[in-house]
Write a protein that holds these residues in place. Sequence first.
Motif, PDB file in Angstrom:
ATOM      1  N   LEU A 236      12.300 -37.244  32.955  1.00 25.25           N
ATOM      2  CA  LEU A 236      11.487 -36.678  32.229  1.00 25.25           C
ATOM      3  C   LEU A 236      11.607 -36.233  30.802  1.00 25.25           C
ATOM      4  O   LEU A 236      12.697 -35.404  30.632  1.00 25.25           O
ATOM      5  CB  LEU A 236      10.432 -35.566  32.850  1.00 25.25           C
ATOM      6  CG  LEU A 236      10.105 -36.052  34.559  1.00 25.25           C
ATOM      7  CD1 LEU A 236       9.387 -34.780  35.157  1.00 25.25           C
ATOM      8  CD2 LEU A 236       9.250 -37.052  34.449  1.00 25.25           C
TER       9      LEU A 236
ATOM     10  N   LEU B 292       3.529 -32.961  36.253  1.00 20.01           N
ATOM     11  CA  LEU B 292       3.926 -34.540  35.743  1.00 20.01           C
ATOM     12  C   LEU B 292       4.022 -35.429  37.019  1.00 20.01           C
ATOM     13  O   LEU B 292       3.728 -36.568  37.101  1.00 20.01           O
ATOM     14  CB  LEU B 292       4.749 -34.701  34.853  1.00 20.01           C
ATOM     15  CG  LEU B 292       5.103 -35.994  33.897  1.00 20.01           C
ATOM     16  CD1 LEU B 292       3.684 -36.434  33.329  1.00 20.01           C
ATOM     17  CD2 LEU B 292       6.134 -35.892  32.941  1.00 20.01           C
TER      18      LEU B 292
ATOM     19  N   ARG C 170       6.210 -36.896  29.445  1.00 16.87           N
ATOM     20  CA  ARG C 170       6.321 -38.400  29.854  1.00 16.87           C
ATOM     21  C   ARG C 170       7.824 -38.621  30.728  1.00 16.87           C
ATOM     22  O   ARG C 170       8.536 -37.941  30.792  1.00 16.87           O
ATOM     23  CB  ARG C 170       6.344 -39.482  28.665  1.00 16.87           C
ATOM     24  CG  ARG C 170       7.772 -39.275  27.870  1.00 16.87           C
ATOM     25  CD  ARG C 170       7.386 -39.875  26.312  1.00 16.87           C
ATOM     26  NE  ARG C 170       8.562 -39.854  25.677  1.00 16.87           N
ATOM     27  CZ  ARG C 170       9.092 -38.887  24.872  1.00 16.87           C
ATOM     28  NH1 ARG C 170       8.111 -37.676  24.962  1.00 16.87           N
ATOM     29  NH2 ARG C 170      10.068 -38.679  23.940  1.00 16.87           N
TER      30      ARG C 170
ATOM     31  N   ASN D  70       7.240 -40.489  21.106  1.00 18.89           N
ATOM     32  CA  ASN D  70       6.217 -40.052  21.909  1.00 18.89           C
ATOM     33  C   ASN D  70       6.161 -38.568  22.200  1.00 18.89           C
ATOM     34  O   ASN D  70       7.190 -37.893  22.648  1.00 18.89           O
ATOM     35  CB  ASN D  70       5.959 -40.653  23.271  1.00 18.89           C
ATOM     36  CG  ASN D  70       4.944 -40.304  23.916  1.00 18.89           C
ATOM     37  OD1 ASN D  70       4.126 -39.430  23.826  1.00 18.89           O
ATOM     38  ND2 ASN D  70       4.360 -41.292  24.981  1.00 18.89           N
TER      39      ASN D  70
ATOM     40  N   ARG E 220      11.317 -47.282  27.087  1.00 21.71           N
ATOM     41  CA  ARG E 220      10.657 -45.986  27.443  1.00 21.71           C
ATOM     42  C   ARG E 220      11.244 -45.084  26.725  1.00 21.71           C
ATOM     43  O   ARG E 220      10.816 -44.277  25.944  1.00 21.71           O
ATOM     44  CB  ARG E 220      10.427 -45.639  28.800  1.00 21.71           C
ATOM     45  CG  ARG E 220       9.363 -46.425  29.508  1.00 21.71           C
ATOM     46  CD  ARG E 220       9.194 -46.103  31.271  1.00 21.71           C
ATOM     47  NE  ARG E 220       8.151 -46.761  31.641  1.00 21.71           N
ATOM     48  CZ  ARG E 220       8.028 -46.754  32.956  1.00 21.71           C
ATOM     49  NH1 ARG E 220       8.679 -46.162  33.570  1.00 21.71           N
ATOM     50  NH2 ARG E 220       6.911 -47.543  33.395  1.00 21.71           N
TER      51      ARG E 220
ATOM     52  N   GLU F 232       4.410 -36.471  23.757  1.00 27.00           N
ATOM     53  CA  GLU F 232       3.651 -36.030  24.963  1.00 27.00           C
ATOM     54  C   GLU F 232       4.674 -35.885  26.207  1.00 27.00           C
ATOM     55  O   GLU F 232       5.656 -36.521  26.226  1.00 27.00           O
ATOM     56  CB  GLU F 232       2.593 -36.907  25.549  1.00 27.00           C
ATOM     57  CG  GLU F 232       1.321 -37.136  24.556  1.00 27.00           C
ATOM     58  CD  GLU F 232       0.775 -35.953  24.432  1.00 27.00           C
ATOM     59  OE1 GLU F 232       0.341 -35.178  25.216  1.00 27.00           O
ATOM     60  OE2 GLU F 232       0.458 -35.341  23.203  1.00 27.00           O
TER      61      GLU F 232
ATOM     62  N   ILE G 255      10.813 -41.369  31.379  1.00 30.04           N
ATOM     63  CA  ILE G 255      11.572 -42.477  30.502  1.00 30.04           C
ATOM     64  C   ILE G 255      12.304 -43.124  31.653  1.00 30.04           C
ATOM     65  O   ILE G 255      13.219 -43.841  31.217  1.00 30.04           O
ATOM     66  CB  ILE G 255      12.287 -41.750  29.599  1.00 30.04           C
ATOM     67  CG1 ILE G 255      13.246 -40.811  30.014  1.00 30.04           C
ATOM     68  CG2 ILE G 255      11.500 -41.341  28.366  1.00 30.04           C
ATOM     69  CD1 ILE G 255      14.309 -40.254  28.904  1.00 30.04           C
TER      70      ILE G 255
END
Length: 400
Positions: free
Chosen positions: A379, A195, A367, A363, A358, A365, A369
């Motif tokens: 993350l 990521l 991601r 969510n 965020r 997935e 934040i």
Amino acid sequence: MSGAPHVLVVNAGSSSLKYSLVDATTGASPGGGLVERISEQVGTVIHEGPEGEVRIEGAVADHEAAFALALAAFEEHGPSLAAYDVVAVGHRAVHGGDRFSAPVRVTDEVCRAIEDLVPLAPLHNPANLEGIAGARALFPDLPHVAVFDTAFHQSLPEHAWTYAVPRSWASEHAIRRYGFHGTSFSFVSRAAAELLGKPLEETNLIVAHLGNGASITAVRGGASVETSMGMTPLEGLVMGTRSGDVDPALHAHLHRELGLSLDEIDTELNRNSGLKGLAGENDFREVLRMRTDGDEGACLAFDVYCHRLRKYVGAYYAVLGRVDAVVFTGGVGENAAPVRAESLAGLAELGITVDAERNAAPNGEPRAISPDGSRVAVLVVPTDEEWEIARQAVEVIGAS
């Protein structure tokens, strides 16, 4: 037959058996389920397949009988195992002590070694062995691979795994820090590096696995260099029913003042402490609801939980020296936005901040934040321990 290698992933508890058919390449699972109430007159299989969820009842005398029910569920309700290239059975094994630093192909010798380690994990290793025995009986022609929760932490440097107690305790009685949640930390560390767009070997991470059990690990270049759980899963963070860190003299004090035995104290710290001890509830969703309603115990439990986590983040920042990301995973870590926000509050001087919008956005997935351009990314990475076990199992049988 599906050409992709699939692994039947097994997690055996003392009275339950979780099973999942996993594509080792993609992590997709076409089917799996849970057998509950093993050793009782009537057990239950909760099976998930192409037809959706089905429940089946039947006698489950032992783990071999549980596997037989699981196989029957696959055949009756799908997916048929014969339609897939099942190359191995992967077993979650909780405690590998200092003997296992990697997953291993199961042999009689490996089973004896796991049995030798029962004193370090008396609640888990016997159940793991029963699951392995049941699966080997029903799948004698498939390779079986044991993947240990503790193996990921065998990279701990000696100064991190050593307790300041008489040295003979470690050499003669295996008293040392082992750490747990290793399959989760392995999977999440690799996913976090992807990521970030960085090679794992160049990435420094602080990974918090927060579920009913919880631990946090400092990961340097893909290797564990410090972790919060110790010889047992009791040490470290506040958990659903476990206290985490307490004064080691607490045992003697409770024995003297309350007359509690060591077994009674051990039970209280493992099963009636943590969130349950402070708020009367170990499900974090319920604790958050109670906190919103102003419940004093839930408010205190939340504050203690986040304070302990924040303290460890700061300590592991010091251990690593440079941090690329703080990563949240596990049921609480992935879903409890207030925990993520509060546990990192006040760390802006370290380059750690959370973007409120965020963080609050639902969510599922992987991601970020944290705000764009943050010195340290924050993350959220969903863990997938079944996929990690499948992946490691395929690596083992491929290497052999």
